[in-house]
Design an enzyme around this catalytic site. Structure first.
Site, PDB file in Angstrom:
ATOM      1  N   LYS A  69      54.401  54.753  18.584  1.00 22.91           N
ATOM      2  CA  LYS A  69      55.631  54.001  18.278  1.00 22.91           C
ATOM      3  C   LYS A  69      55.836  53.874  16.770  1.00 22.91           C
ATOM      4  O   LYS A  69      56.918  54.129  16.248  1.00 22.91           O
ATOM      5  CB  LYS A  69      55.578  52.571  18.867  1.00 22.91           C
ATOM      6  CG  LYS A  69      55.407  52.492  20.352  1.00 22.91           C
ATOM      7  CD  LYS A  69      55.481  51.053  20.851  1.00 22.91           C
ATOM      8  CE  LYS A  69      54.343  50.153  20.419  1.00 22.91           C
ATOM      9  NZ  LYS A  69      53.046  50.444  21.039  1.00 22.91           N
ATOM     10  N   ARG A 128      56.958  42.371  24.228  1.00 23.48           N
ATOM     11  CA  ARG A 128      55.739  42.869  24.870  1.00 23.48           C
ATOM     12  C   ARG A 128      55.427  42.115  26.151  1.00 23.48           C
ATOM     13  O   ARG A 128      54.427  42.386  26.802  1.00 23.48           O
ATOM     14  CB  ARG A 128      54.581  42.652  23.901  1.00 23.48           C
ATOM     15  CG  ARG A 128      53.609  43.807  23.857  1.00 23.48           C
ATOM     16  CD  ARG A 128      53.143  43.922  22.479  1.00 23.48           C
ATOM     17  NE  ARG A 128      51.896  44.504  22.210  1.00 23.48           N
ATOM     18  CZ  ARG A 128      51.683  45.122  21.053  1.00 23.48           C
ATOM     19  NH1 ARG A 128      52.646  45.234  20.169  1.00 23.48           N
ATOM     20  NH2 ARG A 128      50.503  45.594  20.796  1.00 23.48           N
ATOM     21  N   ARG A 156      42.424  56.785  14.362  1.00 26.60           N
ATOM     22  CA  ARG A 156      43.492  56.170  13.547  1.00 26.60           C
ATOM     23  C   ARG A 156      42.926  55.544  12.272  1.00 26.60           C
ATOM     24  O   ARG A 156      41.891  54.885  12.291  1.00 26.60           O
ATOM     25  CB  ARG A 156      44.175  55.100  14.398  1.00 26.60           C
ATOM     26  CG  ARG A 156      45.337  54.428  13.727  1.00 26.60           C
ATOM     27  CD  ARG A 156      46.341  53.965  14.728  1.00 26.60           C
ATOM     28  NE  ARG A 156      45.931  52.811  15.507  1.00 26.60           N
ATOM     29  CZ  ARG A 156      46.729  52.240  16.416  1.00 26.60           C
ATOM     30  NH1 ARG A 156      47.937  52.720  16.643  1.00 26.60           N
ATOM     31  NH2 ARG A 156      46.298  51.200  17.106  1.00 26.60           N
ATOM     32  N   ARG A 206      41.531  49.825  11.604  1.00 26.35           N
ATOM     33  CA  ARG A 206      42.001  48.481  11.944  1.00 26.35           C
ATOM     34  C   ARG A 206      40.926  47.706  12.699  1.00 26.35           C
ATOM     35  O   ARG A 206      40.225  48.282  13.523  1.00 26.35           O
ATOM     36  CB  ARG A 206      43.247  48.592  12.835  1.00 26.35           C
ATOM     37  CG  ARG A 206      44.529  48.488  12.082  1.00 26.35           C
ATOM     38  CD  ARG A 206      45.709  48.811  12.949  1.00 26.35           C
ATOM     39  NE  ARG A 206      45.731  48.090  14.218  1.00 26.35           N
ATOM     40  CZ  ARG A 206      46.726  48.185  15.101  1.00 26.35           C
ATOM     41  NH1 ARG A 206      47.749  48.956  14.845  1.00 26.35           N
ATOM     42  NH2 ARG A 206      46.700  47.507  16.220  1.00 26.35           N
ATOM     43  N   ARG A 258      42.913  46.011  25.183  1.00 19.58           N
ATOM     44  CA  ARG A 258      44.338  46.064  24.817  1.00 19.58           C
ATOM     45  C   ARG A 258      45.128  46.937  25.791  1.00 19.58           C
ATOM     46  O   ARG A 258      46.284  46.653  26.090  1.00 19.58           O
ATOM     47  CB  ARG A 258      44.499  46.571  23.370  1.00 19.58           C
ATOM     48  CG  ARG A 258      44.176  45.480  22.345  1.00 19.58           C
ATOM     49  CD  ARG A 258      43.905  46.045  20.975  1.00 19.58           C
ATOM     50  NE  ARG A 258      45.009  46.755  20.410  1.00 19.58           N
ATOM     51  CZ  ARG A 258      44.881  47.761  19.532  1.00 19.58           C
ATOM     52  NH1 ARG A 258      43.690  48.152  19.136  1.00 19.58           N
ATOM     53  NH2 ARG A 258      45.939  48.338  19.052  1.00 19.58           N
TER      54      ARG A 258
HETATM   55  P1  AMP Z   1      50.016  46.515  17.405  1.00 20.63           P
HETATM   56  O1  AMP Z   1      49.940  46.812  15.934  1.00 20.63           O
HETATM   57  O2  AMP Z   1      51.407  46.640  17.939  1.00 20.63           O
HETATM   58  O3  AMP Z   1      49.005  47.290  18.207  1.00 20.63           O
HETATM   59  O4  AMP Z   1      49.648  44.970  17.564  1.00 20.63           O
HETATM   60  C1  AMP Z   1      48.387  44.467  17.162  1.00 20.63           C
HETATM   61  C2  AMP Z   1      48.162  43.106  17.760  1.00 20.63           C
HETATM   62  O5  AMP Z   1      49.179  42.191  17.317  1.00 20.63           O
HETATM   63  C3  AMP Z   1      48.240  43.029  19.287  1.00 20.63           C
HETATM   64  O6  AMP Z   1      47.014  43.409  19.906  1.00 20.63           O
HETATM   65  C4  AMP Z   1      48.558  41.557  19.490  1.00 20.63           C
HETATM   66  O7  AMP Z   1      47.415  40.746  19.254  1.00 20.63           O
HETATM   67  C5  AMP Z   1      49.534  41.281  18.354  1.00 20.63           C
HETATM   68  N1  AMP Z   1      50.935  41.533  18.740  1.00 20.63           N
HETATM   69  C6  AMP Z   1      51.767  42.503  18.230  1.00 20.63           C
HETATM   70  N2  AMP Z   1      52.976  42.424  18.786  1.00 20.63           N
HETATM   71  C7  AMP Z   1      52.929  41.404  19.669  1.00 20.63           C
HETATM   72  C8  AMP Z   1      53.866  40.831  20.579  1.00 20.63           C
HETATM   73  N3  AMP Z   1      55.124  41.300  20.692  1.00 20.63           N
HETATM   74  N4  AMP Z   1      53.470  39.785  21.328  1.00 20.63           N
HETATM   75  C9  AMP Z   1      52.231  39.281  21.232  1.00 20.63           C
HETATM   76  N5  AMP Z   1      51.282  39.780  20.412  1.00 20.63           N
HETATM   77  C10 AMP Z   1      51.627  40.837  19.626  1.00 20.63           C
END
Ligand code: AMP
Length: 216
Positions: free
Chosen positions: A14, A90, A129, A162, A173
């Site tokens: 994404k 999400r 990554r 990360r 996740r």
């Molecule tokens: P990402 O970079 O999108 O993989 O997000 C990393 C982390 O941020 C996720 O594992 C969640 O802990 C938090 N996070 C990101 N977007 C959301 C969302 N829309 N709702 C809740 N937690 C989020």
């Protein structure tokens, strides 16, 4: 404002897709909820302090917290743009919050695109990554390598893994994605907004162009 939601599991691309689209066209704005949260954690803002523990465990942060952060970000954007929402909504509750916020606003949700990638490929992508902790640029050790190994092409900073990209958290996740985010596929499909894109087995640029075609 037009809004495009990018749906898909962690590692589906994404951020990469949205980053390339916004780099090629200034009317596209890319916002990653994960990046907003990581910046908040880094700067130890009140939002960041609340989010930190959830993120370390690979759990979702509270719906109201991320919805508020996205709303605060959206008011900073010009009206004449296409917002690429990466990582938000999400959960069904977040999707309903977004619907409420859009009702009566000048913004319209025009497309929801699901980037489809099988689990073993997601796991492999996340394992490779790397990110730049300074400017946020993203790489993969095999498919999107930096020009000099380990250093960011944009600002020269040493790339890092990360914190939540470790194998244990990744598995969790993916489970969280299936339980909490996958219901959004049916939610938007029922409204005729959903398009599925196969987001593996093709060169990245081809997938970006497919996405551009779908949303334009
Ligand atoms: P990402 O970079 O999108 O993989 O997000 C990393 C982390 O941020 C996720 O594992 C969640 O802990 C938090 N996070 C990101 N977007 C959301 C969302 N829309 N709702 C809740 N937690 C989020």
């Amino acid at each position: 404002m037009k809004i495009v939601i990018l749906l898909g599991a962690p590692g589906c691309g994404k951020g990469t897709m949205a980053g390339r689209l916004s780099a090629s066209n200034p009317t596209f704005h890319h916002v990653s909820s994960g990046d907003l949260l990581r910046t908040a954690v880094k700067t130890q803002s009140p939002h960041g302090l609340e989010a930190d523990g959830f993120m370390k465990r690979g759990e979702l942060v509270p719906d109201s917290l991320i919805a508020q952060m996205i709303a605060e970000y959206m008011v900073t954007l010009p009206n004449e743009c296409t917002l690429l929402l990466d990582g938000f909504p999400r959960t069904l509750i977040q999707a309903e919050m977004l619907d409420k916020a859009l009702a009566g606003s000048r913004a319209t949700l025009t497309h929801v695109v699901l980037l489809d990638v099988p689990d073993p490929i997601l796991i492999d992508r996340i394992a490779g990554r790397r990110v730049c902790p300074a400017c946020g640029a993203g790489y993969h050790v095999v498919s999107i390598p930096s020009k000099v190994a380990g250093l960011c092409d944009v600002c020269g900073t040493t790339l890092v893994v990360r914190k939540d990209d470790n194998p244990k958290t990744v598995q969790y996740r993916l489970e969280v994605y299936k339980a909490q985010t996958m219901p959004l596929v049916a939610y938007y499909d029922a409204r005729g907004l959903l398009t599925r894109i196969t987001a593996y087995d093709f060169p990245i640029n081809d997938i970006v162009e497919k996405l551009r075609h779908v949303i334009s």
